[in-house]
Design a protein around this motif. Sequence first.
Motif, mmCIF file in Angstrom:
data_model
loop_
_atom_site.group_PDB
_atom_site.id
_atom_site.type_symbol
_atom_site.label_atom_id
_atom_site.label_comp_id
_atom_site.label_asym_id
_atom_site.label_seq_id
_atom_site.Cartn_x
_atom_site.Cartn_y
_atom_site.Cartn_z
ATOM 1 N N TYR A 151 1.208 25.592 92.517
ATOM 2 C CA TYR A 151 1.621 26.464 93.618
ATOM 3 C C TYR A 151 2.123 25.641 94.806
ATOM 4 O O TYR A 151 3.114 26.000 95.458
ATOM 5 C CB TYR A 151 0.459 27.354 94.054
ATOM 6 N N SER A 152 1.463 24.526 95.093
ATOM 7 C CA SER A 152 1.868 23.669 96.204
ATOM 8 C C SER A 152 3.293 23.169 96.013
ATOM 9 O O SER A 152 4.093 23.151 96.960
ATOM 10 C CB SER A 152 0.904 22.485 96.320
ATOM 11 N N SER A 156 6.339 24.379 98.563
ATOM 12 C CA SER A 156 7.069 23.339 99.287
ATOM 13 C C SER A 156 8.560 23.410 98.985
ATOM 14 O O SER A 156 9.396 23.230 99.881
ATOM 15 C CB SER A 156 6.519 21.961 98.902
ATOM 16 N N ALA A 157 8.912 23.695 97.730
ATOM 17 C CA ALA A 157 10.320 23.801 97.343
ATOM 18 C C ALA A 157 11.004 24.979 98.030
ATOM 19 O O ALA A 157 12.196 24.917 98.341
ATOM 20 C CB ALA A 157 10.436 23.941 95.826
ATOM 21 N N ILE A 158 10.271 26.054 98.258
ATOM 22 C CA ILE A 158 10.840 27.213 98.946
ATOM 23 C C ILE A 158 11.263 26.838 100.368
ATOM 24 O O ILE A 158 12.344 27.208 100.833
ATOM 25 C CB ILE A 158 9.834 28.379 98.958
ATOM 26 N N ASP A 164 14.205 23.808 105.579
ATOM 27 C CA ASP A 164 13.071 23.669 106.504
ATOM 28 C C ASP A 164 12.179 22.524 106.045
ATOM 29 O O ASP A 164 11.102 22.723 105.483
ATOM 30 C CB ASP A 164 12.275 24.977 106.555
ATOM 31 N N MET A 165 12.632 21.303 106.319
ATOM 32 C CA MET A 165 11.887 20.130 105.883
ATOM 33 C C MET A 165 10.708 19.831 106.792
ATOM 34 O O MET A 165 9.765 19.159 106.384
ATOM 35 C CB MET A 165 12.815 18.917 105.825
ATOM 36 N N ALA A 171 3.004 20.160 105.584
ATOM 37 C CA ALA A 171 2.078 20.575 104.525
ATOM 38 C C ALA A 171 1.649 19.388 103.675
ATOM 39 O O ALA A 171 0.469 19.232 103.333
ATOM 40 C CB ALA A 171 2.738 21.642 103.654
ATOM 41 N N ILE A 172 2.604 18.523 103.346
ATOM 42 C CA ILE A 172 2.280 17.336 102.558
ATOM 43 C C ILE A 172 1.422 16.376 103.370
ATOM 44 O O ILE A 172 0.511 15.731 102.850
ATOM 45 C CB ILE A 172 3.569 16.656 102.076
#
Length: 464
Positions: A151-152, A156-158, A164-165, A171-172
């Motif tokens: 899920y992570s 993150s890919a979304i 939106d980097m 998050a990372i």
Amino acid sequence: MAKKKSENIEMITGDPKKAIVKLALPMMLSMLLIMLYNIADSIWVAGLGADALAAIGFITPLFMVLVGLGNGIGAGANSLIARYIGANNYKQANNAALHGILLSVIVSVIFTVLIEAFMVPILQFMGAGKTIQYALDYSYIIFGFLFIFVYSGVASAIFRSEGDMKRATIAIAVTAILNIILDPVFIYILNFGISGAAWATVISATMSCVVMSYWIWGKKDLYLDLSFKNFDYQSYIMLDTLQVAIPSTLENIVFSALAIIINSMLVMADGTTAVAVYTASMRIVQLSMIPLIGIGTAVLTVTGVAYGAHNYKNLQTAHSYSIKLGFIVSIALGIVIYIFSPQIAAMFAYTSASSTLAPQIAHAISVLTLFVLAIPHGIMSSMMFQGVGKGVYSLLITLLRSLILESVFAYILGFIFGWGVVGIYVGIILGCFVGGTVGYIWAKLFIRRFKAISIKKYTPQKED
């Protein structure tokens, strides 16, 4: 109805060079943090002895599969969302993101059961030997929480798909920093040993998922709207996502298979200690690959948007520019790591159980640093193919480069030529370069065909 474009959307649909740099820099930071917490795992586990560190080496290929599941589905969703954004289809961009999340749930359940059930025979097949108990203590925990990692990767890919980097990086960062803090606490203070490293990783990744979920469904300020009312199940969206997700996931399995093969060769050449040395040195060498991963991730989004908009110029520019940038940055970092290899290796020798590894790790780093010079053109070509939805092409390049050429050259130089461990290292580097060159040529031919089609179908014709 299309939503008003945000600053991030304007960026990824504009100048591809600027977009790649702006997307890649936060991703590089993200990958640096991920690499640092992977190295932290190795450094703290190294204090438990060579067997514990070797166990991490045996689990790492399987963990790559685990992470690859999330990253694969994420890459598929990222590619499809970016293409819909390029085509100004806001409704389907939302729907593609929601399909990606659904896939993460389905895949997690299936693979958790399979991996947990067959863990022992897998490790026995890999030749874990006397390190198997360490490997089991670590792996049962990690793979038991598979959904967290899958899920992570998708969430993150979304964020990345809409440019939106910043929040993808935050998050990372939550995962990496928390894991670095928790590792010594769980391993030594709470005396959980190698299991503590696994628990630190799981808890850290869970917090990242909580943060991203809040942004998606709590704060609701993305360009995309992932309200469940926007979900409209369409089988072709699943199939389109899987056309990138499956090959991308299989690529990680290929990398894992290669790592298993290389580990087996190293055991044959110099025992399990060679695996421990290779595990530690490759963790360090991969630091210099962070720019390539960051740039490649940016390429996936930028080329996806360009392909969806039928903009062959942006596609061509993104591919060429990313390779040039990748070579420049990776060479610079490779030199730094080569120069300081003895000092870096010393980090793994802070206890009596691991003190003998430092000289071997330093030597391995000095050879394997050349790996980063062999990979930019291949990895950028693979990421371009993923961006345009041609995941199978990317997989074929990876199969040729990694599973076939790297393993074949490693065996030839290591055993037939009798170069031993060094020959295995050199074979990996040579195979990577040759396979990447084939991928680069293929990518150039694809772009040329896409240009011809775009000019013929989408360039306005002048009236006589």
